[in-house]
Design an enzyme around this catalytic site. Structure first.
Site, PDB file in Angstrom:
ATOM      1  N   HIS A 159       8.446  30.285 -17.790  1.00  0.00           N
ATOM      2  CA  HIS A 159       8.159  31.690 -17.721  1.00  0.00           C
ATOM      3  C   HIS A 159       8.354  32.419 -18.942  1.00  0.00           C
ATOM      4  O   HIS A 159       8.308  33.998 -18.728  1.00  0.00           O
ATOM      5  CB  HIS A 159       8.974  32.201 -16.464  1.00  0.00           C
ATOM      6  CG  HIS A 159       8.914  31.394 -15.204  1.00  0.00           C
ATOM      7  ND1 HIS A 159      10.198  30.531 -15.302  1.00  0.00           N
ATOM      8  CD2 HIS A 159       8.418  31.251 -14.362  1.00  0.00           C
ATOM      9  CE1 HIS A 159      10.259  29.729 -14.034  1.00  0.00           C
ATOM     10  NE2 HIS A 159       8.916  30.132 -13.502  1.00  0.00           N
TER      11      HIS A 159
HETATM   12  S1  FES Z   1      11.801  31.038 -18.422  1.00  0.00           S
HETATM   13 FE1  FES Z   1      12.028  30.579 -16.303  1.00  0.00          FE
HETATM   14  S2  FES Z   1      12.962  28.652 -16.336  1.00  0.00           S
HETATM   15 FE2  FES Z   1      12.692  29.464 -18.395  1.00  0.00          FE
END
Ligand code: FES
Length: 194
Positions: A159
């Site tokens: 993410h």
């Molecule tokens: S940014 Fe979501 S698990 Fe690393």
């Protein structure tokens, strides 16, 4: 009795090794990421002549499950490279930081950080060149990739969390810095994780 990770390329008596090498190349420097699977048996793969083999005295599975400390010979890790080992099933990054990486980590305005922590609190006294962190993103647990992201620390591809060269969260949804595992220096060239 810690599990010993060695780098000689020679197998150690009746135990064997598991190691995977990966490397990513930048324009200036080749980065070798070495993956040492403490629970597996046999050499999984190699890619770089620089690291012919990684050998260790592997414990039995029960010992591993109990989380035996892992002893690592860090002498062969060049400045500007890192390795990844496993302790209690968790990836642990051991990075030999460059003076530039250290300076970048130390020059940050700590108050501006989401999880304020000076770099000096994340390394052992007098050992600023060695950063040892748990490679599990504090957002949802993915394994971040080294030398990527704006700060060339770690980047989590799940993410988009970005960590700096101290493993501190700088961008993205992760709420806190990459955790520090328990570890200690046995000597200038050996650490014990766990
Ligand atoms: S940014 Fe979501 S698990 Fe690393």
């Amino acid at each position: 009795m810690p599990v010993r990770l060695g780098w000689s390329g020679k197998s150690e008596k009746d135990r064997s090794v598991a190691a995977t090498h990966e490397h990513a190349e930048t324009q200036a420097t080749r980065r070798d990421f070495i993956y040492i699977a403490t629970g597996a048996v046999g050499v999984v793969g190699t890619t770089a002549a620089l690291w012919p083999f990684v050998s260790q005295l592997a414990p039995d599975q029960a010992t591993l499950a109990a989380g035996a400390p892992v002893e690592v010979d860090i002498a062969p890790i060049p400045v500007g490279q890192e390795i990844k080992i496993f302790w209690r099933g968790k990836p642990i990054y051991i990075r030999h930081r460059t003076p530039e990486e250290i300076k970048a980590a130390e020059d940050v305005d700590v108050a501006s950080l989401k999880d304020p922590q000076p770099d000096s609190d994340r390394v052992k006294p007098g050992k600023a060149e060695w950063l040892v962190i748990t490679g599990i993103c504090t957002h949802l647990g993915c394994v971040p990739l080294g030398y990527q992201g704006e700060y060339k620390g770690w980047f989590c591809p799940c993410h988009g969390s970005v960590y700096d060269t101290s493993g501190r969260i700088r961008q993205g949804p992760a709420p806190t810095n990459l955790p520090l595992p328990p570890y200690a220096f046995q000597s200038d060239t050996r650490i014990v994780v766990g």
